[in-house]
Write an enzyme that holds these catalytic residues in place. Structure first.
Site, PDB file in Angstrom:
ATOM      1  N   GLY A  12     -20.259 -15.798   3.629  1.00  0.00           N
ATOM      2  CA  GLY A  12     -18.846 -15.773   4.001  1.00  0.00           C
ATOM      3  C   GLY A  12     -18.408 -14.647   4.909  1.00  0.00           C
ATOM      4  O   GLY A  12     -17.246 -14.245   4.880  1.00  0.00           O
ATOM      5  N   ASN A  14     -17.905 -14.700   8.104  1.00  0.00           N
ATOM      6  CA  ASN A  14     -16.865 -15.203   9.009  1.00  0.00           C
ATOM      7  C   ASN A  14     -15.547 -15.374   8.254  1.00  0.00           C
ATOM      8  O   ASN A  14     -14.476 -15.079   8.782  1.00  0.00           O
ATOM      9  CB  ASN A  14     -17.296 -16.533   9.627  1.00  0.00           C
ATOM     10  CG  ASN A  14     -18.164 -16.336  10.848  1.00  0.00           C
ATOM     11  OD1 ASN A  14     -17.694 -15.859  11.869  1.00  0.00           O
ATOM     12  ND2 ASN A  14     -19.431 -16.653  10.726  1.00  0.00           N
ATOM     13  N   HIS A 109     -19.717 -22.333  15.561  1.00  0.00           N
ATOM     14  CA  HIS A 109     -21.109 -22.770  15.719  1.00  0.00           C
ATOM     15  C   HIS A 109     -21.874 -21.707  16.493  1.00  0.00           C
ATOM     16  O   HIS A 109     -21.402 -21.248  17.540  1.00  0.00           O
ATOM     17  CB  HIS A 109     -21.169 -24.105  16.458  1.00  0.00           C
ATOM     18  CG  HIS A 109     -22.540 -24.644  16.598  1.00  0.00           C
ATOM     19  ND1 HIS A 109     -23.230 -25.229  15.552  1.00  0.00           N
ATOM     20  CD2 HIS A 109     -23.385 -24.667  17.660  1.00  0.00           C
ATOM     21  CE1 HIS A 109     -24.434 -25.587  15.966  1.00  0.00           C
ATOM     22  NE2 HIS A 109     -24.553 -25.247  17.231  1.00  0.00           N
ATOM     23  N   THR A 141     -14.254 -32.821  15.440  1.00  0.00           N
ATOM     24  CA  THR A 141     -14.056 -34.256  15.629  1.00  0.00           C
ATOM     25  C   THR A 141     -15.182 -34.972  14.880  1.00  0.00           C
ATOM     26  O   THR A 141     -16.123 -34.314  14.427  1.00  0.00           O
ATOM     27  CB  THR A 141     -14.139 -34.609  17.140  1.00  0.00           C
ATOM     28  OG1 THR A 141     -15.417 -34.151  17.617  1.00  0.00           O
ATOM     29  CG2 THR A 141     -13.023 -33.922  17.923  1.00  0.00           C
ATOM     30  N   LEU A 144     -20.676 -34.515  15.454  1.00  0.00           N
ATOM     31  CA  LEU A 144     -21.097 -33.182  15.009  1.00  0.00           C
ATOM     32  C   LEU A 144     -21.096 -32.158  16.147  1.00  0.00           C
ATOM     33  O   LEU A 144     -21.656 -32.413  17.214  1.00  0.00           O
ATOM     34  CB  LEU A 144     -22.507 -33.240  14.399  1.00  0.00           C
ATOM     35  CG  LEU A 144     -23.032 -31.929  13.807  1.00  0.00           C
ATOM     36  CD1 LEU A 144     -22.233 -31.542  12.556  1.00  0.00           C
ATOM     37  CD2 LEU A 144     -24.525 -32.013  13.500  1.00  0.00           C
ATOM     38  N   ASP A 145     -20.448 -31.011  15.949  1.00  0.00           N
ATOM     39  CA  ASP A 145     -20.451 -29.899  16.916  1.00  0.00           C
ATOM     40  C   ASP A 145     -20.025 -30.346  18.313  1.00  0.00           C
ATOM     41  O   ASP A 145     -20.582 -29.915  19.318  1.00  0.00           O
ATOM     42  CB  ASP A 145     -21.847 -29.249  16.989  1.00  0.00           C
ATOM     43  CG  ASP A 145     -22.312 -28.709  15.652  1.00  0.00           C
ATOM     44  OD1 ASP A 145     -23.531 -28.684  15.397  1.00  0.00           O
ATOM     45  OD2 ASP A 145     -21.431 -28.323  14.847  1.00  0.00           O
TER      46      ASP A 145
HETATM   47  C1  GRF Z   1     -22.883 -18.205  10.924  1.00  0.00           C
HETATM   48  O1  GRF Z   1     -23.806 -17.819  11.901  1.00  0.00           O
HETATM   49  C2  GRF Z   1     -22.214 -19.471  11.379  1.00  0.00           C
HETATM   50  O2  GRF Z   1     -22.063 -19.593  12.776  1.00  0.00           O
HETATM   51  C3  GRF Z   1     -23.160 -20.504  10.899  1.00  0.00           C
HETATM   52  O3  GRF Z   1     -23.589 -20.053   9.628  1.00  0.00           O
HETATM   53  C4  GRF Z   1     -23.543 -18.637   9.626  1.00  0.00           C
HETATM   54  C5  GRF Z   1     -22.727 -18.314   8.408  1.00  0.00           C
HETATM   55  O4  GRF Z   1     -22.455 -17.058   8.245  1.00  0.00           O
HETATM   56  N1  GRF Z   1     -22.579 -21.832  10.814  1.00  0.00           N
HETATM   57  P1  GRF Z   1     -21.372 -16.536   7.148  1.00  0.00           P
HETATM   58  O5  GRF Z   1     -21.530 -17.346   5.892  1.00  0.00           O
HETATM   59  O6  GRF Z   1     -20.001 -16.720   7.743  1.00  0.00           O
HETATM   60  O7  GRF Z   1     -21.739 -15.106   6.958  1.00  0.00           O
END
Ligand code: GRF
Length: 197
Positions: A12, A14, A109, A141, A144-145
């Site tokens: 987590g 991000n 992503h 959407t 995917l991606d």
């Molecule tokens: C990140 O690199 C994100 O882009 C990818 O999974 C990773 C997750 O990181 N989808 P976190 O759980 O947010 O640390």
């Protein structure tokens, strides 16, 4: 004030960068952090920040995506968010769920889309001999991606890079890009932004 729900699957980081950015005169506030596993390390970080959390484990649904998504939707109805951020959420959502949230759901992503949709983006960029790599925040959407790109951050690929060293350099930019895009998105701004790492 926009209400934001965040879906995670793992540590987590991000999610933390999004939550920590939503203070002061920010136009949004986090109302829910949901994980598809009770073991997701990000749940503890969310609780430490007094954000409501929920777990909807996909495993008991034995591959029944519609039933799993109905359980996700039930948690969202309770939290009533305006915006849904996927932040390291590793379950693919089907069109029936995505269409409910289209125009209000974002994803980060770890590649410069449309390059390297899917998994193992850092290894694929190295294999291709790319000089630049990075991350993308896009609207989600059914494909995917694939949705409209709202922001990208680039990083140089350095000699001797491994997928791990590249992932670490990209993650730093993810933590800058996602909060910047969310702040704009919460005020209706959808023009793409570019950050350089
Ligand atoms: C990140 O690199 C994100 O882009 C990818 O999974 C990773 C997750 O990181 N989808 P976190 O759980 O947010 O640390």
């Amino acid at each position: 004030m926009k209400r934001v729900a965040i879906f995670i699957s793992g540590g987590g980081s991000n999610m933390v960068s999004l939550v920590d950015s939503m203070t002061g005169d920010h136009p949004a506030r986090p109302v829910l952090v949901l994980a598809n596993s009770a073991d997701a390390g990000g749940l503890v970080k969310a609780a430490e920040r007094n954000i409501a959390t929920a777990v909807v484990d996909h495993r008991p649904f034995n591959g029944d995506r519609e039933a799993f998504q109905a359980a996700l939707q039930a948690e969202l109805v309770k939290a009533a968010p305006d915006i849904l951020c996927l932040a390291g959420f590793m379950r693919v959502l089907t069109a029936s769920f995505v269409q409910k949230w289209q125009g209000r759901m974002l994803n980060i992503h770890p590649s410069l889309l449309p390059k390297y949709r899917g998994l193992h983006t850092h290894a694929r960029a190295l294999e291709a001999g790319d000089a630049l790599h990075g991350c993308t925040v896009h609207e989600v959407t059914p494909e995917l991606d694939d949705g409209p790109i709202l922001g990208q951050a680039t990083v140089p690929v350095r000699p001797g890079d491994t997928p791990d060293t590249l992932a670490a350099r990209v993650l730093v930019q993810e933590h800058r890009l996602y909060p910047a895009v969310l702040h704009r998105f919460a005020t209706g701004k959808r023009e793409m932004i570019r950050l350089q790492g």
